[in-house]
Scaffold this motif. Structure first.
Motif: not given
Length: 190
Positions: A57, A59-61
């Motif tokens: 992954f 993952q941009d949060t």
């Protein structure tokens, strides 16, 4: 554990769970993290890179976009077969089994092979004015439209096989069956 620091003075803290430095970290080998361990980037952390044991992954949060920047961006299989290639000022190409199928151009798009409409069953051609053109498939026929209703073709049309029509118009001449289906009427100017 051994630590070697050379060059300018750097601050390095080691405790049982955290390595903290005020300088750069340069690794001469691999940085190895186990499954479920994250590389956190950003203050909150906004970006995570990790492997969960089955999948990998990015993952941009965070509040902003996840942006990939490059002179050319390629999404490839593990065998380095192209799946997507994006080139600045030159277009985007989608692939199936490493074969280009859908490409964007300055003037529009190109499709290699068949295009299947699985829902909607119509194609809309917008010429920028009120006379939009459509092609649609109903359960038993293919219909063409410009402006109001789906009911006619214009231009040169060639058919192989039978043609069924309520009325055939050629310039000022119309050919259509009469109400009793035993006569054909020609209406027009000589």
């Amino acid at each position: 554990m051994s630590v070697t620091v050379t060059g300018q003075k750097r601050h390095l803290d080691l405790n049982s769970s955290t390595l903290t430095t005020t300088g750069n970290i340069t690794a001469g080998g691999n940085i190895i993290l186990g499954d479920g361990q994250y590389i956190h980037l950003g203050d909150n952390p906004d970006l995570k890179i990790y492997h969960n044991g089955s999948h990998s992954f990015i993952q941009d949060t965070g509040a902003g976009d996840l942006r990939l920047l490059g002179s050319s961006i390629k999404l490839q299989s593990t065998a380095e077969e192209n799946m997507l290639v994006a080139t600045p000022d030159a277009g985007v190409t989608l692939y199936y089994n490493n074969s280009a199928k859908f490409e964007t151009y300055n003037a529009g798009v190109g499709v290699t092979g068949n295009a299947y409409l699985t829902s909607g069953n119509h194609i809309h051609f917008d010429n920028g004015v009120s006379n939009n053109y459509y092609v649609r498939k109903t359960s038993t026929k293919l219909e063409f439209k410009t402006g109001g209703t789906y009911d006619f073709l214009t231009g040169n049309v060639f058919f192989n096989g039978d043609v069924t029509a309520n009325k055939l118009k050629m310039g000022n001449t119309q050919l259509y069956p009469s109400g009793d289906n035993n006569h054909i009427h020609f209406i027009g100017t000589a």
